[in-house]
Design an enzyme around this catalytic site. Structure first.
Site, PDB file in Angstrom:
ATOM      1  N   GLY A  18      61.129  86.056  37.821  1.00  0.00           N
ATOM      2  CA  GLY A  18      62.258  85.423  38.510  1.00  0.00           C
ATOM      3  C   GLY A  18      63.051  86.299  39.458  1.00  0.00           C
ATOM      4  N   MET A  93      53.168  79.570  38.801  1.00  0.00           N
ATOM      5  CA  MET A  93      51.734  79.872  38.673  1.00  0.00           C
ATOM      6  C   MET A  93      50.818  78.653  38.580  1.00  0.00           C
ATOM      7  SD  MET A  93      51.735  83.037  39.063  1.00  0.00           S
ATOM      8  CE  MET A  93      50.074  83.543  38.630  1.00  0.00           C
ATOM      9  N   ILE A  95      49.110  75.209  40.461  1.00  0.00           N
ATOM     10  CA  ILE A  95      48.837  74.702  41.807  1.00  0.00           C
ATOM     11  C   ILE A  95      49.207  73.219  41.855  1.00  0.00           C
ATOM     12  CG2 ILE A  95      47.003  74.269  43.497  1.00  0.00           C
ATOM     13  CD1 ILE A  95      45.567  76.748  42.271  1.00  0.00           C
ATOM     14  N   HIS A 112      54.249  84.525  49.022  1.00  0.00           N
ATOM     15  CA  HIS A 112      52.972  85.090  48.587  1.00  0.00           C
ATOM     16  C   HIS A 112      52.924  86.584  48.929  1.00  0.00           C
ATOM     17  CE1 HIS A 112      48.768  84.936  47.458  1.00  0.00           C
ATOM     18  NE2 HIS A 112      48.504  85.681  48.516  1.00  0.00           N
TER      19      HIS A 112
END
Ligand code: GRF
Length: 192
Positions: A18, A93, A95, A112
């Site tokens: 976080g 994590m 998709i 990313h």
């Protein structure tokens, strides 16, 4: 949900540490912030990032991930109920499916830890070092169905030194991430 300030109601999705959530919370508390973080969602009960949400008294919810459809249905309902205009993925994590992205309809951003389109997916720092790249960096992009492939909003480089390890590179890149995520939000929202 109150919307009169013109700030975008934002949900941040996390799975772990976080630190990007923390930087977004910090930005959201600045006078000129274009967002208001009204919701933090984690798929992981033990995500350390939940501490930052609690500290700042931001509504936070853990949605257990049993399967994609159930998770996304619950998430979508929650987002609608909170009038969310923008999702920021920050170390989330899972998709998200094309169908979820379509149904949500509003922008979804992700950060990313590589210079996309290089090194989509995991282990980006290791891959950059093994390839003897001179630079790595971080990218904020729009989330599309195809992993780490949506339009790039902002990107910043760091030099990879011969002495860098995965750990030291991760640390350098993370520092940049914390700076560019708020900037990317400003860029996205300012462009309408
Ligand atoms: C960051 O490196 C981010 O780029 C990637 O996952 C990591 C999350 O770190 N998507 P944190 O949870 O924000 O500290």
């Amino acid at each position: 949900m109150e919307k009169s300030s013109g700030k975008k109601n934002t949900a941040v999705l996390i799975s772990g540490r976080g630190s990007n959530l923390r930087s977004l919370i910090k930005y959201s508390k600045t006078k000129k912030s274009l967002i208001r973080i009204v919701l933090v969602v984690s798929d992981n009960l033990n995500a350390k990032g939940l501490i930052y949400a609690n500290k700042s008294k931001i509504n936070n919810i853990v949605i257990k991930y049993s399967n994609k459809k159930k998770f996304e249905d619950r998430l979508l309902k929650l987002l609608k109920r909170n009038n969310i205009d923008l999702i920021c993925l920050a170390g989330f994590m899972k998709i998200l499916s094309g169908s979820f992205i379509k149904k949500f309809y509003q922008p979804i951003l992700n950060i990313h830890p590589s210079l996309l389109p290089k090194y989509k997916g995991l282990n980006t720092h290791n891959r950059a070092i093994l390839s003897k790249d001179k630079y790595s960096g971080a990218t904020v992009h729009i989330v599309k169905e195809k992993l780490d492939s949506g339009k790039i909003i902002l990107q910043k480089k760091v030099k990879i030194l011969k002495s860098d390890s995965v750990k030291s590179l991760e640390k350098k890149v993370l520092k940049i991430e914390h700076k560019i995520y708020p900037k990317a939000i400003i860029k996205l929202l300012a462009s309408g």
